[in-house]
Motif scaffolding. Sequence first.
Motif, PDB file in Angstrom:
ATOM      1  N   GLU A   9       0.882  -1.173   0.000  1.00 58.19           N
ATOM      2  CA  GLU A   9       0.000   0.000   0.000  1.00 58.19           C
ATOM      3  C   GLU A   9       0.914   1.215   0.000  1.00 58.19           C
ATOM      4  O   GLU A   9       1.628   1.463   0.976  1.00 58.19           O
ATOM      5  CB  GLU A   9      -0.888  -0.007   1.240  1.00 58.19           C
ATOM      6  CG  GLU A   9      -1.786   1.210   1.342  1.00 58.19           C
ATOM      7  CD  GLU A   9      -2.616   1.203   2.614  1.00 58.19           C
ATOM      8  OE1 GLU A   9      -3.653   1.865   2.609  1.00 58.19           O
ATOM      9  OE2 GLU A   9      -2.222   0.567   3.604  1.00 58.19           O
ATOM     10  N   HIS A  17      -7.312  -9.594   6.677  1.00 60.04           N
ATOM     11  CA  HIS A  17      -8.468  -8.866   6.169  1.00 60.04           C
ATOM     12  C   HIS A  17      -8.629  -9.118   4.673  1.00 60.04           C
ATOM     13  O   HIS A  17      -7.691  -9.538   3.999  1.00 60.04           O
ATOM     14  CB  HIS A  17      -8.360  -7.373   6.477  1.00 60.04           C
ATOM     15  CG  HIS A  17      -7.241  -6.675   5.758  1.00 60.04           C
ATOM     16  ND1 HIS A  17      -5.931  -6.727   6.178  1.00 60.04           N
ATOM     17  CD2 HIS A  17      -7.238  -5.920   4.642  1.00 60.04           C
ATOM     18  CE1 HIS A  17      -5.184  -6.009   5.359  1.00 60.04           C
ATOM     19  NE2 HIS A  17      -5.950  -5.518   4.411  1.00 60.04           N
ATOM     20  N   VAL A  58      -9.331  -7.632   0.979  1.00 53.58           N
ATOM     21  CA  VAL A  58      -9.225  -6.421   0.168  1.00 53.58           C
ATOM     22  C   VAL A  58     -10.060  -6.649  -1.081  1.00 53.58           C
ATOM     23  O   VAL A  58      -9.822  -7.608  -1.832  1.00 53.58           O
ATOM     24  CB  VAL A  58      -7.754  -6.131  -0.233  1.00 53.58           C
ATOM     25  CG1 VAL A  58      -7.678  -4.933  -1.168  1.00 53.58           C
ATOM     26  CG2 VAL A  58      -6.904  -5.904   1.003  1.00 53.58           C
ATOM     27  N   ASP A  59     -11.056  -5.802  -1.298  1.00 57.92           N
ATOM     28  CA  ASP A  59     -11.921  -5.894  -2.473  1.00 57.92           C
ATOM     29  C   ASP A  59     -11.086  -5.732  -3.739  1.00 57.92           C
ATOM     30  O   ASP A  59     -10.139  -4.943  -3.770  1.00 57.92           O
ATOM     31  CB  ASP A  59     -12.990  -4.802  -2.402  1.00 57.92           C
ATOM     32  CG  ASP A  59     -14.059  -4.977  -3.450  1.00 57.92           C
ATOM     33  OD1 ASP A  59     -13.754  -4.826  -4.645  1.00 57.92           O
ATOM     34  OD2 ASP A  59     -15.207  -5.274  -3.062  1.00 57.92           O
ATOM     35  N   ASP A  84     -10.182  -2.345  -4.999  1.00 56.96           N
ATOM     36  CA  ASP A  84      -9.109  -1.607  -4.337  1.00 56.96           C
ATOM     37  C   ASP A  84      -7.716  -2.074  -4.753  1.00 56.96           C
ATOM     38  O   ASP A  84      -6.715  -1.536  -4.285  1.00 56.96           O
ATOM     39  CB  ASP A  84      -9.236  -1.723  -2.814  1.00 56.96           C
ATOM     40  CG  ASP A  84     -10.398  -0.907  -2.273  1.00 56.96           C
ATOM     41  OD1 ASP A  84     -10.739   0.113  -2.899  1.00 56.96           O
ATOM     42  OD2 ASP A  84     -10.952  -1.294  -1.232  1.00 56.96           O
ATOM     43  N   GLY A 142      -5.432   3.761   1.613  1.00 51.76           N
ATOM     44  CA  GLY A 142      -6.682   3.999   2.311  1.00 51.76           C
ATOM     45  C   GLY A 142      -7.768   3.004   1.941  1.00 51.76           C
ATOM     46  O   GLY A 142      -8.943   3.271   2.154  1.00 51.76           O
ATOM     47  N   HIS A 143      -7.384   1.850   1.407  1.00 53.06           N
ATOM     48  CA  HIS A 143      -8.378   0.837   1.036  1.00 53.06           C
ATOM     49  C   HIS A 143      -9.169   0.380   2.257  1.00 53.06           C
ATOM     50  O   HIS A 143      -8.693   0.468   3.381  1.00 53.06           O
ATOM     51  CB  HIS A 143      -7.705  -0.361   0.366  1.00 53.06           C
ATOM     52  CG  HIS A 143      -6.909  -1.208   1.305  1.00 53.06           C
ATOM     53  ND1 HIS A 143      -5.637  -0.866   1.702  1.00 53.06           N
ATOM     54  CD2 HIS A 143      -7.206  -2.360   1.950  1.00 53.06           C
ATOM     55  CE1 HIS A 143      -5.184  -1.777   2.538  1.00 53.06           C
ATOM     56  NE2 HIS A 143      -6.120  -2.699   2.718  1.00 53.06           N
ATOM     57  N   ARG A 144     -10.384  -0.091   2.014  1.00 52.67           N
ATOM     58  CA  ARG A 144     -11.216  -0.577   3.121  1.00 52.67           C
ATOM     59  C   ARG A 144     -10.800  -1.999   3.465  1.00 52.67           C
ATOM     60  O   ARG A 144     -10.625  -2.837   2.582  1.00 52.67           O
ATOM     61  CB  ARG A 144     -12.683  -0.543   2.717  1.00 52.67           C
ATOM     62  CG  ARG A 144     -13.570  -0.991   3.840  1.00 52.67           C
ATOM     63  CD  ARG A 144     -14.993  -0.656   3.597  1.00 52.67           C
ATOM     64  NE  ARG A 144     -15.776  -1.139   4.722  1.00 52.67           N
ATOM     65  CZ  ARG A 144     -17.064  -1.036   4.813  1.00 52.67           C
ATOM     66  NH1 ARG A 144     -17.732  -0.443   3.852  1.00 52.67           N
ATOM     67  NH2 ARG A 144     -17.700  -1.517   5.847  1.00 52.67           N
ATOM     68  N   ARG A 145     -10.670  -2.254   4.748  1.00 52.80           N
ATOM     69  CA  ARG A 145     -10.321  -3.592   5.244  1.00 52.80           C
ATOM     70  C   ARG A 145     -11.597  -4.312   5.631  1.00 52.80           C
ATOM     71  O   ARG A 145     -12.218  -3.957   6.619  1.00 52.80           O
ATOM     72  CB  ARG A 145      -9.390  -3.493   6.443  1.00 52.80           C
ATOM     73  CG  ARG A 145      -8.046  -2.917   6.085  1.00 52.80           C
ATOM     74  CD  ARG A 145      -7.242  -2.651   7.347  1.00 52.80           C
ATOM     75  NE  ARG A 145      -5.892  -2.325   6.985  1.00 52.80           N
ATOM     76  CZ  ARG A 145      -4.836  -3.071   7.310  1.00 52.80           C
ATOM     77  NH1 ARG A 145      -4.988  -4.161   8.018  1.00 52.80           N
ATOM     78  NH2 ARG A 145      -3.643  -2.720   6.918  1.00 52.80           N
ATOM     79  N   TRP A 146     -11.973  -5.322   4.858  1.00 52.34           N
ATOM     80  CA  TRP A 146     -13.163  -6.116   5.150  1.00 52.34           C
ATOM     81  C   TRP A 146     -12.778  -7.261   6.065  1.00 52.34           C
ATOM     82  O   TRP A 146     -11.718  -7.838   5.932  1.00 52.34           O
ATOM     83  CB  TRP A 146     -13.767  -6.646   3.854  1.00 52.34           C
ATOM     84  CG  TRP A 146     -14.284  -5.587   2.965  1.00 52.34           C
ATOM     85  CD1 TRP A 146     -13.602  -4.944   1.963  1.00 52.34           C
ATOM     86  CD2 TRP A 146     -15.580  -4.997   2.994  1.00 52.34           C
ATOM     87  NE1 TRP A 146     -14.384  -4.008   1.366  1.00 52.34           N
ATOM     88  CE2 TRP A 146     -15.618  -4.025   1.981  1.00 52.34           C
ATOM     89  CE3 TRP A 146     -16.711  -5.193   3.777  1.00 52.34           C
ATOM     90  CZ2 TRP A 146     -16.746  -3.256   1.729  1.00 52.34           C
ATOM     91  CZ3 TRP A 146     -17.833  -4.431   3.510  1.00 52.34           C
ATOM     92  CH2 TRP A 146     -17.847  -3.474   2.499  1.00 52.34           C
TER      93      TRP A 146
END
Length: 110
Positions: free
Chosen positions: A13, A80, A82-83, A86, A100-104
């Motif tokens: 990242e 986590h 990562v979509d 992203d 700043g990706h969303r962590r699912w």
Amino acid sequence: MLLSDLLGAPVVEGSRQIGHVLDVRFVLDGAPGPLLATPRMLGVIVGARRRLGFLGYEREDMHAPALLARVLRRRVREAHLVDVADVVEFADGRVVVREGHRRWATTLAE
């Protein structure tokens, strides 16, 4: 690209390495045709350690043997999803994700 090329690949990242690809999550779109529904990549599961994947046991509907479940439950906490939206690129043996990706969350059945 082969799935085996992604497994264990470093995930970056920006200029910082955030982990390694432990697994890849797919979903099936639409009704099954003559063979199967079309698989679509949902995202990659990223974890701090690269040695052991989850063997599919992180999914809610899968039940691992008690000892294996206990070990994997600890690993799931630090991992986590990562979509795929992203993911910026798969290149040079690494996966680059958007800053700043969303962590699912990825879960493990009790």
